[in-house]
Every structure is written in C-alpha cells, then in structure tokens.
Design an enzyme around this catalytic site. Sequence first.
Site, short mmCIF file in Angstrom:
data_model
loop_
_atom_site.label_atom_id
_atom_site.label_comp_id
_atom_site.label_asym_id
_atom_site.label_seq_id
_atom_site.Cartn_x
_atom_site.Cartn_y
_atom_site.Cartn_z
N PRO A 2 -8.40 47.72 112.40
CA PRO A 2 -8.20 46.74 111.45
C PRO A 2 -8.57 47.06 109.75
O PRO A 2 -9.43 47.93 109.79
CB PRO A 2 -9.20 45.51 111.92
CG PRO A 2 -9.97 46.01 112.98
CD PRO A 2 -9.75 47.30 112.99
N GLU A 3 -7.77 46.76 109.06
CA GLU A 3 -8.18 46.86 107.53
C GLU A 3 -8.73 45.60 107.26
O GLU A 3 -8.67 44.47 107.92
CB GLU A 3 -6.82 47.38 106.81
CG GLU A 3 -6.11 48.74 107.60
CD GLU A 3 -5.06 49.23 106.80
OE1 GLU A 3 -4.86 49.02 105.48
OE2 GLU A 3 -4.13 49.79 107.42
#
Length: 288
Positions: A2-3
Amino acid sequence: MPELPEVETIRLGLIPVLVGHRLARVRARRRDLRVALPDDFGQRLTGRRVESIGRRAKFLLVTLDNDDVLMVHLGMSGRLRVVTPSGVHSHDRGAPPLAAHDHVVFTTEAGAEVRFHDPRRFGLMALCHRERLAEHPFLANLGPEPLAPGFDGDALGLRLKGRKTSIKAALMDQRVVAGLGNIYVCESLFRAGLSPKRTAATVQGERAHRLAQAIRAVLKEAIAAGGSSLRDHRQPSGELGYFQHHFAVYGRLGERCPGCTCDAQRTGGIRAIVQTGRSTFYCPTRQR
DNA sequence: CTACCATCCTGGTTGC
DNA sequence: TGCAACCAGGATGGTA
C-alpha cells in the site's frame, strides 16, 4: 504494497474498531517480520487502551494509553483485516479460522479482531515511546507529508534541488516526499505533464508547482475512492477500493491516455520502461 | 553526499 | 497439466 492512500484508508477503517478500545489479547504467531518483533511485544500491548491512530508516510501510528506508539508498516504485501464477532460467521460463535500468513492478531475487549497478514513479510511493527517517535530511525529522515498544508511547489522544488537522478526516482525516495510509491508517482507525473525521465533538479518554479498540486489531487482522489485494489488488497472491512479504475497510465501499456489527442496507433500509446528497477508508465506525447 | 544495485520473501501469472 | 521464469504496490544497506 500500500501507498499513502491505501494506508490512510486502512487508518480510517481501524479507528472505529480500535480507538477507545482496550486490547484484551495480542498474539504474535510469527515474530520474524522484516524487523523481528521483541519478545515482550504481546506483553507490552496487552491491556492497553488505544488512544488514537495517526499516519506518517506509509506508517500507521497507534498511540496507546501508556504513551507507547505502535508503528506498523505494511511493506509490499501486508494487510490489516478486521473481523468482528457479529459477522457472517456469527452462527458458529467466534471468528473464522486464521489463514496462512496471519502473523499478528489483536483482539479487543469488545471481541473484534485485527489481523496482520503478510505473505512476503516485508512489513514490520515496532514499539516506541511517544516522546522519542520523531527521532526513531524509521521516521527521522522522511520528507514532507504531501497532504499537509505547507506542501507546495516551493517546498517540493527545494527537495529536488541538486538532484541529478530522474524525477521518477526522486519521488520514490521517501526523503523527498513521504508516502508515494510506484503507482502514485506514475499517476502524479502524468497529471503534471512531466516526463518520468526528466532530471529531478529541473523541476522548479511552475513545474514544481504543477507537480505538487498534481500529487495532492491524485492522493485526495484516491483516498476518496477508498484507495486502489490491485491483486487482492482490500480495506480492513474487506471492501475493495476502486481508484485503480481511475488510473490514467499505471498498468495501461499501449492504451491511449485519457483525453489524449495523439494517434495511439502511431505513437504506440502509453509506454512502459524500467527505472531503478521499477516499472514506469507514461504518455510520451503529454509528458515532457 | 548522491546514485545504483542486490536483497529480503512468497504468491500469482505467463510461457514453454 | 507441470514447471520454471518472471513480476509485484517497499525500503535499506553496501558499494562506487
């Protein structure tokens, strides 16, 4: 995995389950994450009440009532899944069985579970006293938060000054801007009309302004869409994010970019190249 | 200081 | 169908 937008979505999903609740049980089924969990990990957390959940870059920061902060990074493949007692499995009393790679399980006094699942084990968790958090090695060298009020073209240009590497590689560096990863760097550069191959130091003035605004816009839209679900990434509730449908360039090799007037037959549409070992997608017509 | 590379680990997809 | 090669949203420590 995830960013920033995915981590922010997870944060929002965890707040109702954890904040104000006490941890009745913490099980570390595997301690050999990217950084090994300490022997007393479960012991330090058990009985604590969660005061708040914040975020810095891609780190979740869970503040506890003893002024310890639990730092969580999901790496490439980490997920946090909420399992509540009154779910679809309520008929068989108790939570569904743990899956492979469910490495850490938090159970609240209310009976909800948060499961840390991470096949590749690039993720990590660490405990740090609140007052020493800013100096912690994981956080000490991070660049500015792109959604914080002070983040603008001047702030970004300052960070890019003197950098001889590509703007793509520079934006991937967490010391330049905190929280971006491969997808949102590609999308932000497209939105700003900047070539990923451009030397970072040349992004100043108007270009820096455009890029800073593009980064903020892309991140805000992605958060509003619940993040992006690639492979099987999900929100803590199990819901899918849907920003992946809004990608302009990421994963769209050969397609025409949105609003492009160029002849995709002739130009080949969106291109994919490899920069510092990571795939970059861009439109050679619209990004200079 | 900056920049590039290999590396940690597993699973899903692709191609033969 | 079976299997090997390759790819993946991240970060870092070593080297040049």
